[in-house]
Design a protein around this motif. Structure first.
Motif, PDB file in Angstrom:
ATOM      1  N   PRO A   1      -7.544   5.210   3.467  1.00 19.24           N
ATOM      2  CA  PRO A   1      -7.517   6.148   2.333  1.00 19.24           C
ATOM      3  C   PRO A   1      -8.437   5.673   1.217  1.00 19.24           C
ATOM      4  N   ARG A   2      -9.087   6.614   0.540  1.00 16.93           N
ATOM      5  CA  ARG A   2      -9.938   6.293  -0.617  1.00 16.93           C
ATOM      6  C   ARG A   2      -9.057   6.248  -1.850  1.00 16.93           C
ATOM      7  N   LEU A   3      -8.832   5.047  -2.372  1.00 20.73           N
ATOM      8  CA  LEU A   3      -7.816   4.855  -3.408  1.00 20.73           C
ATOM      9  C   LEU A   3      -8.372   4.607  -4.802  1.00 20.73           C
ATOM     10  N   THR A   4      -9.601   4.113  -4.917  1.00 15.85           N
ATOM     11  CA  THR A   4     -10.118   3.750  -6.238  1.00 15.85           C
ATOM     12  C   THR A   4     -10.085   4.902  -7.240  1.00 15.85           C
TER      13      THR A   4
ATOM     14  N   PRO B   1      -2.329  -4.108   6.905  1.00 15.95           N
ATOM     15  CA  PRO B   1      -3.018  -4.543   5.678  1.00 15.95           C
ATOM     16  C   PRO B   1      -3.534  -5.969   5.729  1.00 15.95           C
ATOM     17  N   ASP B   2      -2.878  -6.849   6.515  1.00 19.22           N
ATOM     18  CA  ASP B   2      -3.339  -8.237   6.608  1.00 19.22           C
ATOM     19  C   ASP B   2      -4.595  -8.384   7.456  1.00 19.22           C
ATOM     20  N   GLN B   3      -4.927  -7.369   8.210  1.00 20.32           N
ATOM     21  CA  GLN B   3      -6.085  -7.441   9.100  1.00 20.32           C
ATOM     22  C   GLN B   3      -7.326  -6.926   8.375  1.00 20.32           C
TER      23      GLN B   3
ATOM     24  N   LEU C   1      -9.038  -3.861   0.046  1.00 20.60           N
ATOM     25  CA  LEU C   1      -8.341  -4.735  -0.912  1.00 20.60           C
ATOM     26  C   LEU C   1      -7.206  -3.999  -1.610  1.00 20.60           C
ATOM     27  N   LEU C   2      -7.380  -2.729  -1.899  1.00 16.69           N
ATOM     28  CA  LEU C   2      -6.304  -1.968  -2.542  1.00 16.69           C
ATOM     29  C   LEU C   2      -5.143  -1.757  -1.582  1.00 16.69           C
TER      30      LEU C   2
END
Length: 365
Positions: free
Chosen positions: A104-107, A302-304, A329-330
């Motif tokens: 997902p684009r979160l910024t 998320p850890d990968q 990173l987010l």
């Protein structure tokens, strides 16, 4: 900004459709423009490879938005034919945006959702208080407390028995101030507020603030506008709420940047390593930084995340996907309950991404 609300995005496989839509519709031309934007959004997702079921899920979600209830816009995140999360925006995107990507684009959400800081407004009088949580979204009820109701009002004579009664009245006020302070401190913890604003009776505001625990008192301001009585809302109170939120945000950003200058952690490789090890306490993001779009490799969890594809495979992902560094990173920050802070400083962090760490290897030595 805490990203716990992104939990629905963490355990679903991608790729993802992300849409930031302007849902304003003030007149007939606005309705037409909204319809055209929706068509273009769906076409964009199709061109980028989104499956028909996911495109249809996005279309249905946005078509069902009531413009009067969503005056600024809405973010939609969908995968596998289902909408996993939607979020109301507090300001419209500069232009409608849609993409199909591994993550997902979160910024953009950091600026357009604008949930932090949250202000707990306490409307106090000598009998009790009403609490309201205020942020960029609509105010929400955060509880109330009622103290002793008698004796409440002083008399106008100076006879000894009347003076005795007045002492009882003042004791009631003091007792209620202590009850309000205790309830306010509990509400502050429970609702996750960042700052407190006391409104209402001048004497009671001071008495309540004096009785608050030190950490809560340190983030508590007062306003002479507004009160507990019905109809006491005012534009001046709204401006005071915005002011204390801005002041808190500036102070938090300045403190974070001071800590970052003392022990900087920046550069995508260093941040990716820290994210994998759950060492990021606060992720600093400058939305216009060039490093945000740097290539990283990610897996289903998320850890990968890694800078090189071979490293991602070593983490257990047989078919890693290429993703933007800020997205990776987010996602990690949301999964590890790290804070995220948008910074506007033109040179810090270098590249637009940095972090304050929970611990460093030097501290272990």
């Amino acid at each position: 900004m805490r990203l716990s609300f992104l939990q629905p995005l963490l355990d679903r496989p991608g790729p993802w459709a992300t849409v930031y839509a302007d849902t304003a519709q003030h007149d007939e031309s606005g309705a037409k423009r909204r319809e055209l934007n929706l068509r273009e959004t769906c076409r964009t997702l199709e061109r980028e490879g989104a499956d028909p079921a996911t495109v249809e899920a996005v279309r249905a979600q946005l078509a069902g938005v009531v413009p009067g209830e969503e005056p600024a816009g809405r973010a939609v995140f969908a995968s596998g034919g289902e909408v996993a999360l939607t979020r109301s925006l507090v300001r419209p995107p500069r232009s409608p945006f849609a993409c199909w990507a591994p993550l997902p684009r979160l910024t953009p959400l950091l600026d357009l959702a604008d949930e932090d800081p949250r202000c707990l407004v306490a409307y106090v009088d000598k009998a009790g208080a009403d609490f309201e949580l205020r942020g960029a979204a609509r105010p929400s009820d955060a509880g109330r407390v009622e103290g002793r109701q008698y004796p409440m009002h002083r008399t106008g004579t100076a006879q000894w028995n009347e003076r005795h009664f007045q002492f009882k009245v003042e004791n009631t006020w003091e007792h209620n101030a202590a009850e309000i302070a205790a309830a306010l401190a509990s509400a502050y913890e429970e609702c996750g507020a960042d700052v407190v604003l006391l409104a209402g009776d001048p004497r009671e505001r001071v008495a309540v603030r004096e009785r608050l625990p030190g950490p809560v008192r340190a983030v508590t301001a007062q306003t002479r506008h507004g009160g507990r009585a019905a109809g006491s809302e005012s534009a001046a109170l709204e401006e005071d709420v915005r002011t204390v939120r801005r002041q808190f945000e500036r102070a938090r950003a300045e403190e974070a940047l001071d800590r970052f200058r003392a022990t900087p952690t920046e550069g995508v490789p260093a941040l990716v390593e820290a994210a994998r090890e759950h060492r990021i306490d606060t992720l600093l993001v400058r939305p216009d930084g060039p490093a945000l779009a740097r290539e990283t490799w990610v897996g289903a969890h998320p850890d990968q995340l890694a800078v090189r594809r071979t490293d991602a495979r070593a983490l257990g992902e047989s078919d890693p996907a290429c993703a933007r560094a800020d997205d990776a990173l987010l996602r990690s920050a949301a999964a590890t309950d790290a804070d995220v802070l948008v910074v506007a400083h033109e040179s810090l962090p270098t590249g637009g991404l940095g972090a304050l760490l929970r611990w460093t290897y030097e501290e272990e030595r």
